[in-house]
Design a protein around this motif. Structure first.
Motif, PDB file in Angstrom:
ATOM      1  N   LYS A   1      -6.474   6.417   5.651  1.00  0.00           N
ATOM      2  CA  LYS A   1      -5.601   6.556   4.247  1.00  0.00           C
ATOM      3  C   LYS A   1      -5.210   5.061   3.913  1.00  0.00           C
ATOM      4  N   LEU A   2      -4.774   4.624   4.895  1.00  0.00           N
ATOM      5  CA  LEU A   2      -4.417   2.970   4.414  1.00  0.00           C
ATOM      6  C   LEU A   2      -5.710   2.201   4.198  1.00  0.00           C
ATOM      7  N   ALA A   3      -6.576   2.402   5.004  1.00  0.00           N
ATOM      8  CA  ALA A   3      -7.936   1.691   4.656  1.00  0.00           C
ATOM      9  C   ALA A   3      -8.549   1.680   3.262  1.00  0.00           C
ATOM     10  N   ASP A   4      -8.687   3.216   2.821  1.00  0.00           N
ATOM     11  CA  ASP A   4      -8.912   3.621   1.672  1.00  0.00           C
ATOM     12  C   ASP A   4      -8.104   2.841   0.405  1.00  0.00           C
ATOM     13  N   GLU A   5      -6.779   3.017   0.479  1.00  0.00           N
ATOM     14  CA  GLU A   5      -5.941   2.220  -0.507  1.00  0.00           C
ATOM     15  C   GLU A   5      -6.169   0.920  -0.481  1.00  0.00           C
ATOM     16  N   LEU A   6      -6.461  -0.010   0.740  1.00  0.00           N
ATOM     17  CA  LEU A   6      -6.765  -1.193   0.674  1.00  0.00           C
ATOM     18  C   LEU A   6      -8.188  -1.506  -0.048  1.00  0.00           C
ATOM     19  N   ARG A   7      -8.983  -0.576   0.216  1.00  0.00           N
ATOM     20  CA  ARG A   7     -10.335  -0.697  -0.420  1.00  0.00           C
ATOM     21  C   ARG A   7     -10.154  -0.732  -1.899  1.00  0.00           C
ATOM     22  N   SER A   8      -9.463   0.202  -2.410  1.00  0.00           N
ATOM     23  CA  SER A   8      -9.310   0.548  -3.832  1.00  0.00           C
ATOM     24  C   SER A   8      -8.908  -0.691  -4.553  1.00  0.00           C
ATOM     25  N   VAL A   9      -7.734  -1.463  -3.754  1.00  0.00           N
ATOM     26  CA  VAL A   9      -7.320  -2.709  -4.247  1.00  0.00           C
ATOM     27  C   VAL A   9      -8.389  -3.932  -4.285  1.00  0.00           C
ATOM     28  N   LEU A  10      -8.928  -3.929  -3.356  1.00  0.00           N
ATOM     29  CA  LEU A  10     -10.063  -4.882  -3.203  1.00  0.00           C
ATOM     30  C   LEU A  10     -11.054  -4.489  -4.272  1.00  0.00           C
ATOM     31  N   ALA A  11     -11.129  -3.329  -4.862  1.00  0.00           N
ATOM     32  CA  ALA A  11     -12.350  -3.079  -5.828  1.00  0.00           C
ATOM     33  C   ALA A  11     -11.827  -3.800  -7.096  1.00  0.00           C
ATOM     34  N   THR A  12     -10.835  -4.175  -7.361  1.00  0.00           N
ATOM     35  CA  THR A  12     -10.481  -4.766  -8.846  1.00  0.00           C
ATOM     36  C   THR A  12      -9.629  -6.169  -8.376  1.00  0.00           C
ATOM     37  N   CYS A  13      -8.997  -6.486  -7.232  1.00  0.00           N
ATOM     38  CA  CYS A  13      -8.132  -7.696  -7.197  1.00  0.00           C
ATOM     39  C   CYS A  13      -9.047  -8.906  -6.957  1.00  0.00           C
ATOM     40  N   LYS A  14      -9.083  -9.721  -7.726  1.00  0.00           N
ATOM     41  CA  LYS A  14     -10.009 -11.054  -7.594  1.00  0.00           C
ATOM     42  C   LYS A  14      -9.107 -12.121  -7.220  1.00  0.00           C
TER      43      LYS A  14
ATOM     44  N   THR B   1      -9.296 -12.049   7.035  1.00  0.00           N
ATOM     45  CA  THR B   1      -8.470 -10.964   7.581  1.00  0.00           C
ATOM     46  C   THR B   1      -9.593  -9.887   8.134  1.00  0.00           C
ATOM     47  N   LEU B   2      -9.215  -9.295   9.218  1.00  0.00           N
ATOM     48  CA  LEU B   2      -9.789  -8.075   9.629  1.00  0.00           C
ATOM     49  C   LEU B   2      -8.892  -6.902   9.803  1.00  0.00           C
ATOM     50  N   ILE B   3      -9.191  -5.866   9.152  1.00  0.00           N
ATOM     51  CA  ILE B   3      -8.320  -4.730   9.198  1.00  0.00           C
ATOM     52  C   ILE B   3      -9.365  -3.536  10.222  1.00  0.00           C
ATOM     53  N   LEU B   4      -8.434  -2.963  11.271  1.00  0.00           N
ATOM     54  CA  LEU B   4      -9.126  -2.143  11.804  1.00  0.00           C
ATOM     55  C   LEU B   4      -8.292  -0.765  11.753  1.00  0.00           C
ATOM     56  N   VAL B   5      -9.119   0.504  11.674  1.00  0.00           N
ATOM     57  CA  VAL B   5      -8.110   1.633  11.815  1.00  0.00           C
ATOM     58  C   VAL B   5      -8.715   2.571  12.728  1.00  0.00           C
ATOM     59  N   ARG B   6      -7.965   3.352  13.347  1.00  0.00           N
ATOM     60  CA  ARG B   6      -8.396   4.639  14.237  1.00  0.00           C
ATOM     61  C   ARG B   6      -7.218   5.368  14.585  1.00  0.00           C
ATOM     62  N   GLY B   7      -7.610   6.732  14.161  1.00  0.00           N
ATOM     63  CA  GLY B   7      -6.499   7.577  14.492  1.00  0.00           C
ATOM     64  C   GLY B   7      -5.229   7.180  13.465  1.00  0.00           C
TER      65      GLY B   7
ATOM     66  N   PHE C   1      -3.315   4.670  13.561  1.00  0.00           N
ATOM     67  CA  PHE C   1      -2.830   3.197  13.653  1.00  0.00           C
ATOM     68  C   PHE C   1      -3.702   2.457  12.934  1.00  0.00           C
ATOM     69  N   VAL C   2      -3.257   1.138  12.597  1.00  0.00           N
ATOM     70  CA  VAL C   2      -3.900   0.028  11.868  1.00  0.00           C
ATOM     71  C   VAL C   2      -3.640  -1.247  12.607  1.00  0.00           C
ATOM     72  N   MET C   3      -4.621  -1.915  12.621  1.00  0.00           N
ATOM     73  CA  MET C   3      -4.618  -3.433  13.134  1.00  0.00           C
ATOM     74  C   MET C   3      -4.879  -4.357  12.134  1.00  0.00           C
ATOM     75  N   GLU C   4      -4.059  -5.285  11.896  1.00  0.00           N
ATOM     76  CA  GLU C   4      -4.570  -6.558  10.969  1.00  0.00           C
ATOM     77  C   GLU C   4      -4.744  -7.634  11.744  1.00  0.00           C
TER      78      GLU C   4
ATOM     79  N   LEU D   1       0.901  -1.152   0.025  1.00  0.00           N
ATOM     80  CA  LEU D   1       0.018  -0.143   0.027  1.00  0.00           C
ATOM     81  C   LEU D   1       1.102   1.071  -0.068  1.00  0.00           C
ATOM     82  N   PRO D   2       0.585   2.087  -0.690  1.00  0.00           N
ATOM     83  CA  PRO D   2       1.516   3.549  -0.874  1.00  0.00           C
ATOM     84  C   PRO D   2       1.962   3.913   0.628  1.00  0.00           C
ATOM     85  N   SER D   3       0.912   4.446   1.229  1.00  0.00           N
ATOM     86  CA  SER D   3       0.999   4.882   2.564  1.00  0.00           C
ATOM     87  C   SER D   3       1.742   4.235   3.616  1.00  0.00           C
ATOM     88  N   ASP D   4       1.876   2.769   3.448  1.00  0.00           N
ATOM     89  CA  ASP D   4       2.582   1.759   4.109  1.00  0.00           C
ATOM     90  C   ASP D   4       3.960   2.092   4.207  1.00  0.00           C
TER      91      ASP D   4
END
Length: 231
Positions: free
Chosen positions: A131-144, A188-194, A196-199, A96-99
């Motif tokens: 921002k990380l969550a949005d980037e991953l969501r963008s990947v999931l939109a096309t990645c099969k 996989t569960l992704i949680l974000v807050r502030g 911080f990201v938890m996978e 992910l770019p921001s990672d």
């Protein structure tokens, strides 16, 4: 007709009109309404963003889960813990770019006979978790489907319906069907807050999809509470 009879007739007519115009007993009865449903507890207000690398690292450490024997007999003690700079799951993308701007990170894993759980918490000094969550969501939109690097297995993205946890701006869930010599499912569960990201990655019962989904659903409230403590 005598005057007396005329008066009695008029009085009777007036009484009938008054009865017709008066509200019925049913109309006067108070209406029943369902009791108000109390709102679910709201999460605590987010903490201020960290101001130093040391603070990011301290908060990351504070978010690690304690999956004891009450959670599952095979999680009485975690198998491994490290501070290696792993990448957040990125599926079809190399990362992910921001990672690349991660500041502190910690991994903990539980590896039992029938249960496998991996927790990875990442903190960023300048990047919001969403921002990380949005980037991953963008990947999931096309990645099969994609080839897992250095693994030899093919991963197919699976989106259980309903999801194990309701998805939203701060929550992402999905599973993968990993096919190699054998086929297993990992969720996989992704949680974000502030900042911080938890996978949390999990697998159970020899890679059974339903078992993995149920395991993520069971971990989710614990993971949410842990993240709310630090961010």
């Amino acid at each position: 007709m005598s005057l007396r009879r005329t008066i009695l007739a008029l009085l009777s007519l007036l009484l009938l009109v008054a009865a017709a115009c008066s509200p019925s007993q049913a109309a006067e009865a108070p209406r029943w309404s369902a009791p108000a449903v109390s709102a679910s507890p709201t999460p605590p207000k987010p903490r201020p963003a960290p101001t130093s690398t040391a603070e990011v690292g301290s908060r990351v450490t504070g978010a690690m889960l304690d999956l004891n024997a009450e959670f599952h007999p095979e999680t009485a003690q975690y198998t491994d813990e490290n501070t290696d700079a792993w990448k957040l799951i990125s599926l079809c993308k190399a990362s992910l770019p921001s990672d690349r701007q991660r500041t502190a990170y910690r991994e903990r894993s539980w590896d039992g006979e029938t249960v496998w759980v991996r927790q990875y918490v990442v903190g960023y000094l300048k990047v919001p978790g969403r921002k990380l969550a949005d980037e991953l969501r963008s990947v999931l939109a096309t990645c099969k489907q994609y080839e897992v690097p250095n693994d030899g297995r093919t991963s197919t993205i699976v989106r259980p319906s309903p999801p194990p946890v309701p998805n939203g701006p701060d929550v992402i869930t999905f599973c993968e069907r990993l096919k190699g010599k054998a086929t297993r499912h990992q969720c996989t569960l992704i949680l974000v807050r502030g900042n911080f990201v938890m996978e949390v990655d999990a697998s159970a019962s020899d890679g059974d999809l339903a078992a993995g989904t149920a395991l993520i659903a069971k971990i989710a409230p614990l993971a949410t509470a842990a993240l709310e403590k630090i961010a």
